[in-house]
Design an enzyme around this catalytic site. Structure first.
Site, PDB file in Angstrom:
ATOM      1  N   GLU A  88       0.787  -1.221   0.000  1.00 48.28           N
ATOM      2  CA  GLU A  88       0.000   0.000   0.000  1.00 48.28           C
ATOM      3  C   GLU A  88       0.828   1.285   0.000  1.00 48.28           C
ATOM      4  O   GLU A  88       0.512   2.251   0.701  1.00 48.28           O
ATOM      5  CB  GLU A  88      -0.940   0.003   1.211  1.00 48.28           C
ATOM      6  CG  GLU A  88      -0.261   0.020   2.586  1.00 48.28           C
ATOM      7  CD  GLU A  88       0.092  -1.334   3.158  1.00 48.28           C
ATOM      8  OE1 GLU A  88       0.359  -1.413   4.370  1.00 48.28           O
ATOM      9  OE2 GLU A  88       0.107  -2.328   2.402  1.00 48.28           O
ATOM     10  N   HIS A 100      -8.316  -3.885  -1.010  1.00 50.36           N
ATOM     11  CA  HIS A 100      -7.599  -3.974   0.257  1.00 50.36           C
ATOM     12  C   HIS A 100      -6.503  -2.919   0.333  1.00 50.36           C
ATOM     13  O   HIS A 100      -6.394  -2.188   1.331  1.00 50.36           O
ATOM     14  CB  HIS A 100      -6.998  -5.382   0.408  1.00 50.36           C
ATOM     15  CG  HIS A 100      -6.252  -5.588   1.683  1.00 50.36           C
ATOM     16  ND1 HIS A 100      -6.846  -6.132   2.803  1.00 50.36           N
ATOM     17  CD2 HIS A 100      -4.962  -5.323   2.031  1.00 50.36           C
ATOM     18  CE1 HIS A 100      -5.953  -6.186   3.775  1.00 50.36           C
ATOM     19  NE2 HIS A 100      -4.802  -5.702   3.329  1.00 50.36           N
ATOM     20  N   GLU A 101      -5.681  -2.830  -0.710  1.00 47.63           N
ATOM     21  CA  GLU A 101      -4.584  -1.858  -0.680  1.00 47.63           C
ATOM     22  C   GLU A 101      -5.114  -0.423  -0.690  1.00 47.63           C
ATOM     23  O   GLU A 101      -4.542   0.457  -0.043  1.00 47.63           O
ATOM     24  CB  GLU A 101      -3.633  -2.097  -1.864  1.00 47.63           C
ATOM     25  CG  GLU A 101      -3.084  -3.507  -1.972  1.00 47.63           C
ATOM     26  CD  GLU A 101      -2.454  -4.040  -0.694  1.00 47.63           C
ATOM     27  OE1 GLU A 101      -1.960  -3.233   0.118  1.00 47.63           O
ATOM     28  OE2 GLU A 101      -2.471  -5.262  -0.498  1.00 47.63           O
ATOM     29  N   HIS A 120      -6.088   0.666   2.735  1.00 51.89           N
ATOM     30  CA  HIS A 120      -4.938   1.053   3.551  1.00 51.89           C
ATOM     31  C   HIS A 120      -4.667   2.567   3.479  1.00 51.89           C
ATOM     32  O   HIS A 120      -3.964   3.105   4.345  1.00 51.89           O
ATOM     33  CB  HIS A 120      -3.690   0.302   3.105  1.00 51.89           C
ATOM     34  CG  HIS A 120      -3.459  -0.975   3.828  1.00 51.89           C
ATOM     35  ND1 HIS A 120      -3.387  -1.052   5.206  1.00 51.89           N
ATOM     36  CD2 HIS A 120      -3.247  -2.236   3.371  1.00 51.89           C
ATOM     37  CE1 HIS A 120      -3.150  -2.307   5.569  1.00 51.89           C
ATOM     38  NE2 HIS A 120      -3.068  -3.042   4.468  1.00 51.89           N
ATOM     39  N   GLU A 177      -4.369  -4.015   9.715  1.00 53.46           N
ATOM     40  CA  GLU A 177      -4.928  -5.026   8.809  1.00 53.46           C
ATOM     41  C   GLU A 177      -6.360  -5.427   9.119  1.00 53.46           C
ATOM     42  O   GLU A 177      -7.128  -5.709   8.197  1.00 53.46           O
ATOM     43  CB  GLU A 177      -4.022  -6.256   8.789  1.00 53.46           C
ATOM     44  CG  GLU A 177      -2.635  -5.989   8.243  1.00 53.46           C
ATOM     45  CD  GLU A 177      -2.624  -5.515   6.787  1.00 53.46           C
ATOM     46  OE1 GLU A 177      -3.672  -5.581   6.121  1.00 53.46           O
ATOM     47  OE2 GLU A 177      -1.553  -5.061   6.338  1.00 53.46           O
ATOM     48  N   ASP A 223       8.138  -9.697  10.798  1.00 49.00           N
ATOM     49  CA  ASP A 223       7.507 -10.401   9.689  1.00 49.00           C
ATOM     50  C   ASP A 223       6.735 -11.628  10.180  1.00 49.00           C
ATOM     51  O   ASP A 223       5.793 -12.082   9.534  1.00 49.00           O
ATOM     52  CB  ASP A 223       8.572 -10.807   8.671  1.00 49.00           C
ATOM     53  CG  ASP A 223       7.994 -11.102   7.307  1.00 49.00           C
ATOM     54  OD1 ASP A 223       7.142 -10.327   6.846  1.00 49.00           O
ATOM     55  OD2 ASP A 223       8.394 -12.106   6.697  1.00 49.00           O
ATOM     56  N   TYR A 258      -5.164  -9.971  10.108  1.00 49.64           N
ATOM     57  CA  TYR A 258      -6.100  -9.637   9.044  1.00 49.64           C
ATOM     58  C   TYR A 258      -7.525 -10.107   9.376  1.00 49.64           C
ATOM     59  O   TYR A 258      -8.456  -9.300   9.446  1.00 49.64           O
ATOM     60  CB  TYR A 258      -5.663 -10.291   7.730  1.00 49.64           C
ATOM     61  CG  TYR A 258      -4.374  -9.781   7.152  1.00 49.64           C
ATOM     62  CD1 TYR A 258      -4.378  -8.953   6.035  1.00 49.64           C
ATOM     63  CD2 TYR A 258      -3.142 -10.139   7.679  1.00 49.64           C
ATOM     64  CE1 TYR A 258      -3.202  -8.482   5.468  1.00 49.64           C
ATOM     65  CE2 TYR A 258      -1.956  -9.683   7.130  1.00 49.64           C
ATOM     66  CZ  TYR A 258      -1.983  -8.859   6.029  1.00 49.64           C
ATOM     67  OH  TYR A 258      -0.814  -8.396   5.484  1.00 49.64           O
TER      68      TYR A 258
END
Length: 609
Positions: free
Chosen positions: A271, A295-296, A299, A318, A375, A383
């Site tokens: 994003e 979705h992006e 953001h 998320e 990560d 999410y």
């Protein structure tokens, strides 16, 4: 009720040395030369500072950078060489760069260069692209910005920036900023980002790229061979932006463009402000995978506008974004369509919980990632469990009241960071405390600080998937695949993926051949369908799909697809040797985000199926 400023006192970020720096950055002037032959960036980063008057040290995050010189600048832009020190390197966090500030310093200028192995940078040879020219792109999330830029690499620290980037004259450079729409004859490009962003949203791409407008504020960048397909696929982009604004307020970033990257991009999308990076694996031809773009886009509010303060608070980015994405898709394509996405997301969430362990603290929404690579927190928990919490809240207070709360939340905390404790305080004050017993009915603590799924989690349903279940039942009762062609003729990618997930885990090679002959799965151009089909072929040893599996693994770098396919390969009797041979050949095509995961997967003992 505390003021917004009081609410957003920043917690210490365990993944940033700079988080503890009393001096903060506020604006970056970046000058870089992109060297494809040496595979490095070289230039200067000049940081304007705040809080420097009574403090004498600036701390930045770096990892693998060669720091050549550091100068301090005073208010008249006079420069003074200054003392700096790189501390001992940590494998994940890199090195703290400590800079001594002389009296009167208002900025520092750092001359540096990157390594060819910089984790954020993916250098692609022409053969790895859709054309005949090399390509470079960055992926800074979560803490990889420090591998190509000395910075305060914490999501809670924001800055504006300007940049001058020099590239080969036949290539186009783009950033997460105001962008050119055509080549510069000199190969020099100038960028400006007026809205403050955190370092993980810094982005750069260089390649043989062309632009096509979709509306006055939206458009597509892609390699020339890909551009016509991409403009068709994303024709509804302006409608998405308008739908998002109708839901939760004005779009605050001026333009919204997409850049379609080569297939080695490790994520579905990123994003980056004003210029979302997307994978070509969503170019399905029927616009059925564009929920990823929704979705992006979402953001641009949840994440880019109001940002998780640390990666322990990742769900605040998320969870809201998934909820928002599905509201956009419902607005454009109807409730039945959005319900399919919710069922698929719910299925993925329950699979992830089973994989991690239902009692694991890594299934909490608020995580504790200190001492680990953040990560590891980028799972379906943030999410889909985050989205499920908002859906549960919606069921209790009603959609209009929740929409009002979310819209005001984005407006009130625009261009600020948000941590979990502060958000919960705000949620209680603005919504939950308005009705006696509401927080108990929501079971808020179990959602945020508890493992697995609370007992008040609802199960998603889809009327369109009920029809898919009927086809699966007919197959199970002996119907031929060919006899079901009419019933499946109008299915979207989502229905096909649900169908493939619903097939028995053990099918004969004869049954797979029948399905393949009827529906053409092995030769599908749809990556979602392929990655739902290939585990069946690998489990059964369906040889006609082997070449397609290997071709996919060699050319597609999206981590979401690679991990389950390699895991399926490893589980075969002869699989480990074959998986490692493919990986050895394919690994140079993957981004470090993907190899960081896959190195561990390929080193681990294979699971038995």
């Amino acid at each position: 009720m505390p003021t917004p400023a009081a609410l957003t006192t920043q917690p210490i970020d365990p993944h940033s040395y700079a988080s503890r720096s009393p001096v903060r950055v506020r604006h970056l002037a970046l000058y870089l030369t992109v060297d494809f032959d040496q595979q490095k960036l070289a230039g200067t980063a000049t940081w304007q500072l705040v809080n420097q008057d009574s403090n004498t040290e600036l701390v930045l995050d770096t990892r693998g950078l060669t720091i050549e010189t550091v100068e301090a600048l005073d208010a008249a832009s006079r420069t003074t060489p200054t003392v700096f020190m790189l501390e001992t390197a940590d494998d994940v966090l890199g090195q703290a760069l400590r800079i001594t500030l002389p009296a009167g310093a208002v900025a520092v200028r750092i001359a540096y260069q990157t390594e060819p192995t910089a984790a954020a940078l993916q250098w692609l040879a022409p053969a790895q692209t859709a054309g005949t020219q090399p390509f470079l792109f960055t992926q800074s999330q979560a803490i990889l910005a420090r591998t190509w830029l000395p910075c305060q690499d914490s999501p809670g620290i924001r800055f504006t920036y300007e940049a001058t980037v020099r590239v080969p004259a036949h290539l186009l450079a783009l950033m997460s900023a105001e962008n050119p729409q055509q080549l510069s004859p000199s190969g020099e490009y100038h960028f400006r980002m007026a809205q403050p962003i955190p370092a993980y949203l810094m982005a750069l791409a260089v390649g043989d790229l062309a632009f096509a407008p979709l509306s006055g504020r939206t458009g597509i960048y892609a390699e020339p061979a890909t551009l016509p397909v991409a403009t068709h696929e994303f024709a509804d982009l302006e409608k998405m932006v308008a739908a998002a604004e109708e839901l939760y307020g004005p779009y605050r970033w001026e333009r919204y463009d997409l850049l379609v990257l080569p297939p080695s991009f490790p994520f579905g999308g990123m994003e980056n402000p004003r210029l979302t990076f997307v994978t070509p694996t969503i170019l399905a031809g029927d616009r059925s995978l564009t929920s990823l773009v929704a979705h992006e886009l979402a953001h641009s509010w949840s994440g880019n506008l109001v940002t998780n303060a640390t990666w322990d608070d990742f769900w605040l980015n998320e969870g809201f974004t998934v909820y928002f994405e599905r509201r956009i898709m419902e607005h454009l394509y109807g409730r039945e369509y959005a319900d399919m996405l919710q069922v698929l997301g719910d299925t993925a969430l329950r699979h992830t919980i089973a994989e991690i362990g239902a009692t694991s603290p890594d299934t909490h929404l608020h995580l504790n990632l200190a001492g680990r690579d953040p990560d590891e927190g980028l799972t379906e928990i943030a999410y889909e469990k985050g989205c499920a919490l908002l859906l549960t809240l919606e069921s209790l207070v009603g959609r209009p009241k929740l929409d009002t709360f979310i819209k005001e939340y984005f407006a009130r905390f625009s261009f600020q960071a948000m941590d979990t404790a502060t958000f919960l305080h705000y949620l209680r004050a603005e919504l939950l405390d308005q009705e006696s017993g509401l927080e108990a009915r929501l079971n808020l603590a179990a959602w945020v600080h508890g493992p697995g799924l609370p007992p008040n989690t609802s199960t998603a349903t889809s009327s369109r998937f009920v029809a898919v279940d009927q086809v699966l039942s007919q197959l199970a009762s002996g119907a031929s695949a060919a006899s079901l062609l009419l019933a499946t003729a109008e299915w979207s990618s989502h229905e096909w993926v649900y169908f493939l997930h619903g097939l028995p885990a053990r099918l004969s090679t004869e049954k797979l051949a029948e399905l393949d002959a009827a529906f053409g799965f092995t030769n599908s151009g749809n990556a979602e369908i392929l990655t739902a089909w290939f585990p069946h072929t690998l489990r059964t040893g369906y040889v006609p799909a082997d070449a397609a599996v290997e071709n996919f693994l060699r050319h597609v770098g999206r981590r979401k697809f690679l991990v389950p396919l390699y895991q399926s390969l490893l589980a075969r009797p002869n699989g480990p040797a074959r998986a490692r041979a493919i990986y050895q050949e394919a690994r140079p095509n993957y981004h470090s985000v993907a190899t960081g995961t896959l190195d561990a997967v390929l080193a681990a003992p294979p699971a038995r199926q």
